[in-house]
Scaffold this motif. Structure first.
Motif, PDB file in Angstrom:
ATOM      1  N   ILE A 152      -5.897  -7.314  -7.255  1.00 34.95           N
ATOM      2  CA  ILE A 152      -6.845  -8.193  -7.930  1.00 34.95           C
ATOM      3  C   ILE A 152      -8.151  -7.430  -8.151  1.00 34.95           C
ATOM      4  CG2 ILE A 152      -5.777 -10.311  -7.073  1.00 34.95           C
ATOM      5  CD1 ILE A 152      -7.887 -10.525  -4.955  1.00 34.95           C
ATOM      6  N   TRP A 153      -8.772  -7.680  -9.324  1.00 38.02           N
ATOM      7  CA  TRP A 153      -9.866  -6.847  -9.797  1.00 38.02           C
ATOM      8  C   TRP A 153     -11.109  -7.686 -10.095  1.00 38.02           C
ATOM      9  CZ3 TRP A 153      -9.373  -1.523 -11.709  1.00 38.02           C
ATOM     10  CH2 TRP A 153      -8.114  -0.965 -11.478  1.00 38.02           C
ATOM     11  N   THR A 154     -12.283  -7.090  -9.904  1.00 40.19           N
ATOM     12  CA  THR A 154     -13.533  -7.681 -10.392  1.00 40.19           C
ATOM     13  C   THR A 154     -14.367  -6.595 -11.070  1.00 40.19           C
ATOM     14  OG1 THR A 154     -14.843  -7.276  -8.375  1.00 40.19           O
ATOM     15  CG2 THR A 154     -13.602  -9.350  -8.493  1.00 40.19           C
ATOM     16  N   SER A 155     -15.156  -7.019 -12.055  1.00 41.88           N
ATOM     17  CA  SER A 155     -16.170  -6.142 -12.642  1.00 41.88           C
ATOM     18  C   SER A 155     -17.473  -6.924 -12.714  1.00 41.88           C
ATOM     19  CB  SER A 155     -15.757  -5.644 -14.033  1.00 41.88           C
ATOM     20  OG  SER A 155     -15.792  -6.712 -14.961  1.00 41.88           O
ATOM     21  N   ARG A 156     -18.548  -6.284 -13.137  1.00 45.00           N
ATOM     22  CA  ARG A 156     -19.871  -6.892 -13.086  1.00 45.00           C
ATOM     23  C   ARG A 156     -20.565  -6.807 -14.434  1.00 45.00           C
ATOM     24  NH1 ARG A 156     -21.331  -2.613  -8.419  1.00 45.00           N
ATOM     25  NH2 ARG A 156     -19.643  -3.148  -6.984  1.00 45.00           N
ATOM     26  N   THR A 157     -21.215  -7.904 -14.813  1.00 44.19           N
ATOM     27  CA  THR A 157     -22.058  -7.869 -16.000  1.00 44.19           C
ATOM     28  C   THR A 157     -23.364  -7.144 -15.695  1.00 44.19           C
ATOM     29  OG1 THR A 157     -21.110 -10.001 -16.597  1.00 44.19           O
ATOM     30  CG2 THR A 157     -23.045  -9.297 -17.828  1.00 44.19           C
TER      31      THR A 157
END
Length: 322
Positions: A152-157
């Motif tokens: 599972i992945w997250t990125s950031r604005t």
């Protein structure tokens, strides 16, 4: 083709050398890729002593290096171990590894944890190593760290900025850059049809404007515009529930509004297994998401889980890179 993965020990005063020794001793690692260790012999041997593991370091010719049948391929980079010198060693090994990527001697890079304070003492001119690497590699496009845990992945604005500045920094352009980056990276990791959701900034996604208009003014119209172009994204969803969708594998990734919004969620799910992918670089570069752990350095207690995950992700990215 067998991937060629360069590995550097990170800050020699932290747990990086120990993690490398434990990774090299882990079942299946040396069979999964041709590995090139880049760093000072004394630092790598220090890691062996800390981990209670031993292997031969075999110097190689970069023009035609192969994994040796006995021992591990090794390229010398001289370093020291004091704090400022630790920062210099990190910059030296990192820059050498970037040169090897550009020259085609390795296909991907895994690095053990860095200490940013030591790196700044040694002359790091950027807020973090990602933007240093981007400059060295001539990248002018959007860069952002991506975090991964068990698929599972997250990125950031927004990333390394003060919380008070977050709302003003969220723009349609920045949000789209974050979505495009994680979509491309997921595909390069072997996920053919990524499913991406965007987390809201305000409680309850602003509750129709009662708790702030950011969702109404920026993320929602930006997401609708991306959907019209067939981009696989939805939201904005309240951040206290969107991570449940991620946990339950209903989606592959969440694009967050600020640094800790995603970091807290993933670290609670599995701090010891998290990985950071250096998003936007022209090569696969990964690292454990945890710190140098100076409090346990040299005690043989460091867990290798995240280092192994970082190695596996880098290998998979090399195999799927386009």
């Amino acid at each position: 083709m067998t991937p060629r993965i360069g590995i550097i020990p990170g800050d020699p005063s932290g747990i990086g050398p120990e993690l490398i020794a434990k990774l090299m001793a882990a079942e299946g690692v040396r069979e999964a890729a041709e590995i090139l260790l880049i760093g000072d012999r004394c630092v790598l041997e220090q890691g062996m002593r800390q981990a209670g593991a031993e292997y031969a370091l075999v110097p190689v010719d970069l023009e035609d290096w192969r994994a040796p049948p006995e021992g591990i391929a090794w390229l010398e980079t001289e370093v020291a171990v004091e704090t400022e010198a630790s920062g210099r060693s990190v910059l030296a090994t990192m820059d050498r590894a970037l040169e090897l990527l550009q020259a085609g001697h390795i296909d991907g890079l895994v690095f053990a944890p860095f200490n940013k304070a030591a790196m700044h003492m040694a002359g790091l001119a950027h807020a973090d190593e990602l933007h240093h690497m981007g400059e060295r590699l001539g990248v002018t496009e959007y860069l952002s760290e991506l975090n991964v845990l068990d698929g599972i992945w997250t990125s950031r604005t927004t990333s390394h900025i003060a919380l008070r500045d977050v709302a003003d920094a969220i723009t349609p352009e920045r949000l789209e850059e974050a979505v495009v980056l994680i979509d491309r990276t997921l595909r390069r990791s072997g996920i053919a049809r990524p499913r991406i959701s965007v987390a809201a900034l305000n409680p309850h996604a602003g509750d129709g404007g009662n708790f702030g208009r950011e969702e109404i003014d920026v993320p929602r119209p930006a997401i609708e515009a991306m959907q019209k172009r067939q981009m696989p994204v939805d939201g904005p969803w309240p951040s206290d529930t969107v991570f449940l969708k991620l946990r339950d594998v209903e989606i592959d990734a969440v694009v967050t509004m600020y640094h800790d919004q995603g970091q807290i969620a993933l670290k609670l799910l599995g701090f010891e297994r998290g990985v950071t992918v250096q998003g936007g670089l022209p090569y696969p570069v990964t690292t454990p998401a945890h710190s140098t752990a100076f409090d346990i350095a040299g005690q043989g207690r460091a867990r290798v889980d995240a280092m192994r995950q970082a190695f596996d992700i880098a290998r998979d990215m090399v195999a799927n890179w386009q």
